[in-house]
Design a protein around this motif. Structure first.
Motif, short mmCIF file in Angstrom:
data_model
loop_
_atom_site.label_atom_id
_atom_site.label_comp_id
_atom_site.label_asym_id
_atom_site.label_seq_id
_atom_site.Cartn_x
_atom_site.Cartn_y
_atom_site.Cartn_z
N GLY A 139 -59.59 69.78 -14.41
CA GLY A 139 -60.60 70.48 -13.62
C GLY A 139 -61.20 69.60 -12.55
O GLY A 139 -61.55 70.06 -11.46
N GLY A 140 -61.32 68.30 -12.85
CA GLY A 140 -61.93 67.37 -11.92
C GLY A 140 -61.17 67.18 -10.62
O GLY A 140 -61.75 66.81 -9.60
N VAL A 141 -59.85 67.46 -10.62
CA VAL A 141 -59.05 67.23 -9.40
C VAL A 141 -59.01 68.46 -8.50
O VAL A 141 -58.26 68.47 -7.52
CB VAL A 141 -57.61 66.79 -9.75
N THR A 142 -59.79 69.48 -8.81
CA THR A 142 -59.74 70.70 -8.00
C THR A 142 -60.83 70.77 -6.94
O THR A 142 -60.74 71.60 -6.03
CB THR A 142 -59.85 71.95 -8.90
N THR A 143 -61.87 69.92 -7.03
CA THR A 143 -62.94 69.94 -6.03
C THR A 143 -63.38 68.50 -5.73
O THR A 143 -63.09 67.58 -6.49
CB THR A 143 -64.18 70.72 -6.53
N LEU A 144 -64.12 68.37 -4.66
CA LEU A 144 -64.63 67.05 -4.27
C LEU A 144 -65.58 66.49 -5.31
O LEU A 144 -65.59 65.29 -5.57
CB LEU A 144 -65.33 67.16 -2.91
N VAL A 145 -66.40 67.36 -5.94
CA VAL A 145 -67.42 66.89 -6.88
C VAL A 145 -66.94 66.92 -8.32
O VAL A 145 -67.72 66.66 -9.25
CB VAL A 145 -68.71 67.74 -6.75
N GLY A 146 -65.66 67.23 -8.54
CA GLY A 146 -65.17 67.39 -9.90
C GLY A 146 -65.11 66.11 -10.69
O GLY A 146 -65.21 66.14 -11.92
N THR A 147 -64.91 64.98 -10.04
CA THR A 147 -64.86 63.70 -10.73
C THR A 147 -65.38 62.62 -9.79
O THR A 147 -65.27 62.75 -8.56
CB THR A 147 -63.43 63.37 -11.20
N SER A 148 -65.91 61.58 -10.37
CA SER A 148 -66.44 60.50 -9.54
C SER A 148 -65.34 59.86 -8.70
O SER A 148 -65.61 59.36 -7.60
CB SER A 148 -67.10 59.44 -10.43
N THR A 149 -64.11 59.90 -9.17
CA THR A 149 -63.00 59.30 -8.43
C THR A 149 -62.83 59.93 -7.06
O THR A 149 -62.57 59.24 -6.07
CB THR A 149 -61.68 59.43 -9.22
N ASN A 150 -62.94 61.25 -6.98
CA ASN A 150 -62.80 61.93 -5.69
C ASN A 150 -63.89 61.49 -4.72
O ASN A 150 -63.63 61.28 -3.53
CB ASN A 150 -62.87 63.45 -5.89
N LEU A 151 -65.10 61.35 -5.22
CA LEU A 151 -66.19 60.91 -4.37
C LEU A 151 -66.05 59.44 -3.99
O LEU A 151 -66.46 59.03 -2.90
CB LEU A 151 -67.52 61.16 -5.07
N VAL A 152 -65.45 58.66 -4.88
CA VAL A 152 -65.18 57.26 -4.56
C VAL A 152 -64.19 57.18 -3.41
O VAL A 152 -64.38 56.44 -2.44
CB VAL A 152 -64.65 56.52 -5.80
N VAL A 153 -63.10 57.95 -3.51
CA VAL A 153 -62.10 57.95 -2.42
C VAL A 153 -62.74 58.45 -1.14
O VAL A 153 -62.48 57.93 -0.05
CB VAL A 153 -60.89 58.82 -2.82
N ASN A 154 -63.59 59.47 -1.24
CA ASN A 154 -64.26 59.97 -0.05
C ASN A 154 -65.14 58.91 0.59
O ASN A 154 -65.27 58.86 1.82
CB ASN A 154 -65.09 61.21 -0.40
N SER A 155 -65.75 58.06 -0.23
CA SER A 155 -66.55 56.97 0.33
C SER A 155 -65.68 56.00 1.11
O SER A 155 -66.08 55.48 2.14
CB SER A 155 -67.30 56.24 -0.79
N PHE A 156 -64.44 55.77 0.63
CA PHE A 156 -63.50 54.92 1.37
C PHE A 156 -63.08 55.59 2.68
O PHE A 156 -62.92 54.94 3.71
CB PHE A 156 -62.25 54.64 0.54
N VAL A 157 -62.90 56.91 2.61
CA VAL A 157 -62.52 57.68 3.81
C VAL A 157 -63.60 57.56 4.88
O VAL A 157 -63.32 57.29 6.05
CB VAL A 157 -62.28 59.16 3.44
N VAL A 158 -64.85 57.77 4.47
CA VAL A 158 -65.98 57.67 5.41
C VAL A 158 -66.07 56.25 5.97
O VAL A 158 -66.29 56.05 7.17
CB VAL A 158 -67.29 58.07 4.70
N GLU A 159 -65.89 55.27 5.09
CA GLU A 159 -65.96 53.87 5.51
C GLU A 159 -64.89 53.53 6.53
O GLU A 159 -65.09 52.70 7.43
CB GLU A 159 -65.82 52.97 4.28
N ALA A 160 -63.73 54.20 6.39
CA ALA A 160 -62.62 53.94 7.32
C ALA A 160 -62.75 54.71 8.63
O ALA A 160 -61.89 54.59 9.50
CB ALA A 160 -61.29 54.31 6.64
N GLY A 161 -63.81 55.51 8.78
CA GLY A 161 -64.03 56.25 10.01
C GLY A 161 -63.18 57.50 10.13
O GLY A 161 -63.01 58.03 11.24
#
Length: 576
Positions: A139-161
């Motif tokens: 279930g966690g891999v279906t949305t951005l907020v489903g697991t902390s991992t998705n939000l962690v990757v999103n933080s890398f995405v934002v950091e990379a511009g």
């Protein structure tokens, strides 16, 4: 040369993470600080990593989950689904868990449902607990907020511009992955053992009772004076006196004639009690006495007990409870319990005192399996308002009416003002370690990319999969992330794999989106080994599992997960 040295240092970091002897937080902080001191990252970038907007969103999500996980709705829904044939029960439970985990923190979902599943009498809990954990991942891999991992990757995405991941970007491949794997999970769950978690058996194995006889020289003296502390293999846990239970037992407690002494530890060490005149032994029959104040808990990953012994932390004072037994998977831990080093996922059987429920550090250290709830449930009205408020935050963020961070900030403020969430609870459960890990991981990821170390690994992946072009690199990044997620934590896997995936995408001059998303899926694809994921550890001991049980059921799930992910991600998010 710098890239090679950075890569070697990451290798050392991986070895230390795998060993488990040092917690991830101090390791990542040490590497981030070390890179700064070596001049590989400046002060502004280092400090900025800990104030990343996606990281702040993750923290808010975890804090509001503290209220959401107390909703009685979770108990009621799961209890109605655990009837009928095991395969259909697994299907229903997995579907519910996946839907909840799509929007709630999966650790909180498993924590809320664990006790319900373990206590129900319809189906052996060991047939349900691994599916419960796996479904929370799916279930966690279906949305951005489903697991902390998705939000962690999103933080890398934002950091990379790069453009941030949107709320349901992951659903395009995540929903087919979840549906396919849940069906496979329902079919393969019959391979799991079908044994019940029998508290009575655990008590009998760990408890010995002896009565102080009339005229015994022990009567009228304290525990300290009778030298009943520091016994070989045994520990005086409780005293039953005229129908009253004294627990825990202090050194100044004075024995009386007729006292029933309850010892825990190695029951076969009864010979160490032969030195005391005037004791009468009754075998292992204390379960009826203890049942009224027994609580079974699982040690969570952020517990301060991990890698410490009960004696080191003074467990009795810390929780007003004595440990009757410790179980690690299917293994009953022997030896003197006070010297056992506690690990995440250990199941502790506790004989608790009157003040146990009042201790404020319980929910930070334990998930309840049986016994009275550690934290009070929300009322029906509080539950409806809280769940509706969270649904509104997600809806507004999806429609673009209100940023997710702003919505969660307002929602958290409302929970605090209404008293559903307290400042004390926020202070106790604030995810300091996760902030340190992710903030430091952002720095490590930046150094991996800026030093050229990520490009070295990307070049190696290209070489190994030469002849297969961008598809080969795509599969290689996924397999690397999956391997990392099985041997280290999923957030660490995402931190190490993201810059490599980004470097591979740039090397081929393609859209980095499929590489970014495949890192999200790969970092959550840990189904084979229980030690790399928090929820797997949470069910490991209550289900009395062996590692082989995870392999037996996890292999077909992992294969299905990987095939669907590798096919659907490029279909919905083409390379060009």
């Amino acid at each position: 040369m710098t890239a090679t040295l950075v890569l070697l240092s990451i290798g050392v970091l991986l070895v230390l993470l795998i060993s488990g002897r040092v917690a991830p937080a101090p390791l990542f902080v040490s590497w981030a600080v070390g890179f700064h001191l070596l001049g590989l990252v400046d002060q502004r970038a280092l400090l900025g990593s800990y104030t990343n907007s996606a990281l702040a969103t993750l923290v808010l999500l975890l804090l509001v989950s503290l209220a959401l996980e107390r909703s009685p709705l979770l108990d009621r829904l799961s209890a109605t689904l655990l009837k009928g044939r095991p395969g259909f029960a697994v299907l229903r439970l997995s579907g519910l868990t996946a839907m909840l985990s799509a929007f709630l923190n999966n650790t909180a979902v498993v924590g809320a449902l664990l006790g319900v599943v373990a206590r129900q009498k319809f189906i052996s809990p060991s047939r349900l607990l691994i599916p419960l954990s796996y479904a929370s991942v799916l279930g966690g891999v279906t949305t951005l907020v489903g697991t902390s991992t998705n939000l962690v990757v999103n933080s890398f995405v934002v950091e990379a511009g790069l453009p941030p991941i949107q709320m349901f970007d992951l659903a395009w491949a995540g929903v087919p992955i979840a549906l396919g794997c849940i069906v496979v999970l329902a079919l393969s769950s019959r391979l799991l053992p079908a044994h019940d978690v029998d508290v009575r058996e655990a008590i009998q194995r760990y408890v010995l009772e002896a009565r102080v006889m009339e005229g015994s020289p022990l009567a009228g003296k304290t525990i300290e004076e009778n030298r009943m502390r520091g016994l070989e293999g045994l520990f005086l846990l409780q005293i039953e006196r005229q129908g009253h239970l004294i627990s825990p037992v202090g050194p100044d407690e004075m024995l009386e004639e007729g006292d029933l002494l309850i010892f825990t530890g190695e029951v076969d060490k009864v010979s160490s009690l032969r030195q005391f005149a005037g004791l009468q032994f009754f075998g292992n029959g204390a379960e009826s006495l203890l049942r009224s104040n027994l609580v079974e808990v699982v040690v969570v990953g952020e517990s301060e007990l991990i890698n410490k012994t009960l004696r080191q932390v003074d467990f009795r004072t810390m929780f007003d409870a004595g440990v009757v037994g410790i179980r690690r998977g299917e293994q009953q831990i022997g030896g003197q319990l006070g010297r056992v080093q506690i690990r995440a996922g250990d199941c502790l059987l506790l004989a608790v005192g009157n003040d146990f429920a009042q201790h404020r550090n319980l929910d930070r250290n334990f998930v309840l399996v049986s016994g009275a709830p550690i934290r009070p449930r929300l009322t029906a009205l509080q539950s409806r308002v809280t769940l509706s408020g969270f649904a509104a935050v997600v809806l507004f963020a999806t429609l673009g009416w209100l940023p997710l961070f702003s919505g969660l900030l307002l929602f958290a403020g409302g929970l605090l003002l209404s008293g559903v969430l307290t400042f004390g609870e926020v202070r106790r459960r604030f995810p300091f370690e996760l902030v340190l890990i992710i903030g430091s991981a952002l720095t490590v990821a930046r150094v991996l990319e800026s030093s050229g170390a990520a490009q070295l690994v990307a070049d190696a992946i290209q070489f190994v999969f030469s002849g297969y072009g961008v598809w080969g690199a795509f599969v290689g990044v996924y397999l690397l992330t999956l391997l990392l997620s099985e041997i280290v934590t999923n957030n660490a896997a995402a931190a190490l794999a993201f810059p490599i995936g980004l470097a591979a995408a740039r090397a081929f001059g393609v859209d980095p989106t499929p590489f970014i998303l495949i890192v999200c899926y790969g970092a959550s694809a840990c189904f084979m080994i229980p030690f790399g994921y928090q929820t797997h550890l949470m069910v490991f001991s209550p289900g009395r599992y062996k590692v082989l049980d995870f392999v037996r059921v996890g292999a077909p799930v992992s294969l299905t997960y990987s095939l669907i992910a590798l096919v659907t991600v490029p279909f919905f998010f083409p390379f060009n």
